[in-house]
Motif scaffolding. Structure first.
Motif, PDB file in Angstrom:
ATOM      1  N   PRO A  13       0.778  -1.238   0.000  1.00  0.00           N
ATOM      2  CA  PRO A  13       0.000   0.000   0.000  1.00  0.00           C
ATOM      3  C   PRO A  13       0.814   1.294   0.000  1.00  0.00           C
ATOM      4  N   CYS A 176       2.181   9.057  -0.105  1.00  0.00           N
ATOM      5  CA  CYS A 176       2.723   8.150   0.921  1.00  0.00           C
ATOM      6  C   CYS A 176       3.149   8.934   2.154  1.00  0.00           C
ATOM      7  N   TYR A 179       0.162  10.308   4.128  1.00  0.00           N
ATOM      8  CA  TYR A 179      -0.509   9.304   4.967  1.00  0.00           C
ATOM      9  C   TYR A 179      -0.078   9.461   6.421  1.00  0.00           C
ATOM     10  N   ALA A 209      -8.178   5.067   0.019  1.00  0.00           N
ATOM     11  CA  ALA A 209      -8.827   4.064   0.874  1.00  0.00           C
ATOM     12  C   ALA A 209      -7.822   3.135   1.536  1.00  0.00           C
ATOM     13  N   ASP A 210      -6.542   3.272   1.213  1.00  0.00           N
ATOM     14  CA  ASP A 210      -5.517   2.401   1.794  1.00  0.00           C
ATOM     15  C   ASP A 210      -5.497   2.495   3.316  1.00  0.00           C
ATOM     16  N   GLN A 211      -5.249   1.351   3.929  1.00  0.00           N
ATOM     17  CA  GLN A 211      -5.040   1.290   5.373  1.00  0.00           C
ATOM     18  C   GLN A 211      -3.855   0.363   5.639  1.00  0.00           C
ATOM     19  N   VAL A 212      -2.926   0.824   6.463  1.00  0.00           N
ATOM     20  CA  VAL A 212      -1.801  -0.003   6.870  1.00  0.00           C
ATOM     21  C   VAL A 212      -2.082  -0.490   8.286  1.00  0.00           C
ATOM     22  N   SER A 213      -2.050  -1.790   8.485  1.00  0.00           N
ATOM     23  CA  SER A 213      -2.392  -2.372   9.782  1.00  0.00           C
ATOM     24  C   SER A 213      -1.522  -1.776  10.886  1.00  0.00           C
ATOM     25  N   ALA A 216      -2.784   4.210  11.477  1.00  0.00           N
ATOM     26  CA  ALA A 216      -3.917   4.948  10.905  1.00  0.00           C
ATOM     27  C   ALA A 216      -3.413   6.133  10.099  1.00  0.00           C
ATOM     28  N   PRO A 217      -4.114   6.487   9.007  1.00  0.00           N
ATOM     29  CA  PRO A 217      -3.706   7.657   8.219  1.00  0.00           C
ATOM     30  C   PRO A 217      -3.976   8.954   8.960  1.00  0.00           C
ATOM     31  N   TYR A 221      -5.981  12.959   5.474  1.00  0.00           N
ATOM     32  CA  TYR A 221      -5.414  12.212   4.347  1.00  0.00           C
ATOM     33  C   TYR A 221      -6.410  12.009   3.207  1.00  0.00           C
ATOM     34  N   ALA A 222      -7.611  11.570   3.507  1.00  0.00           N
ATOM     35  CA  ALA A 222      -8.600  11.247   2.470  1.00  0.00           C
ATOM     36  C   ALA A 222      -9.508  12.418   2.131  1.00  0.00           C
TER      37      ALA A 222
END
Length: 226
Positions: A13, A176, A179, A209-213, A216-217, A221-222
């Motif tokens: 992501p 990136c 985020y 819509a990306d999420q990194v486990s 949190a963004p 961000y969105a």
């Protein structure tokens, strides 16, 4: 619904190189199946897909394609609408120059040190961030923002008066960093307005819509208007 002929992109992501390809696929309205390739984990087949051991890798048209710049230029040639490269040699040179600026210089000075320390060490459970590297990246990004802002003071888009691969390459790297809220957008109104325009395009929807486990963004961000 994905079919056997649906292109498949092996990615992660928060890779700017993967995002560049995703944005161009989105701009070309090419449906793609996203498969996360956690290349650092045991069992990864990245070397089978790309002997260079790098992502992204795009499965499309009956073969595997690698190297993000080569992929996006292939996509632009095989799916020419909308065109993302100028029709003059000088124009194409400027696009490629700026793509290289981000994929080489910006990545080396900004993207890699910040993301490696603040994101990937956490995701890969590889220790604690080196604050010196993070600070170095944050200092360098200011100079890059100033340079990009100076371009956009004279141009509608980064490489000229039309949207090109240069804009998506830049947006991939900056998104990136955004985020994790590591871009000072207030430093350049021209760059901020440009990014707001780029991120409002439909091609950006899946990226936003990306999420990194476990990470949190940033709250903004969105948001399309920030």
């Amino acid at each position: 619904m994905n079919t056997p002929s649906t292109p498949r992109l092996y990615h992660i992501p928060l890779s700017p190189y993967c995002r560049k390809v995703r944005l161009v696929l989105g701009e070309k309205r090419i449906d793609v199946e996203l498969v996360e390739e956690r290349w650092w984990e045991a069992g990864s087949e990245i070397l089978r897909r790309n002997p260079a051991g790098k992502i992204p890798v795009l499965r499309m048209d009956g073969r595997l394609w690698s190297e993000s710049q080569a992929i996006v230029e292939y996509l632009d040639e095989t799916h020419p609408n909308p065109a993302l490269m100028p029709d003059t040699p000088a124009g194409r040179h400027e696009v490629r120059r700026l793509c290289a600026w981000f994929d080489d210089k910006f990545n080396e000075e900004v993207t890699r040190p910040i993301l490696s320390e603040r994101v990937w060490k956490k995701v890969m459970k590889a220790g604690y961030p080196d604050s010196r590297l993070v600070k170095s990246g944050l200092r360098a990004v200011k100079e890059h923002i100033d340079y990009l802002g100076s371009l956009l003071d004279e141009r509608k888009w980064l490489a000229g008066n039309a949207l090109t691969l240069a804009d998506f390459t830049a947006a991939a790297h900056l998104s990136c960093l955004d985020y994790i809220s590591d871009v000072d957008w207030d430093r350049s109104n021209s760059l901020k307005d440009w990014y707001a325009t780029v991120k409002s395009r439909p091609a950006f929807r899946s990226v936003l819509a990306d999420q990194v486990s476990g990470l949190a963004p940033a709250p903004h961000y969105a948001e399309l208007d920030f």
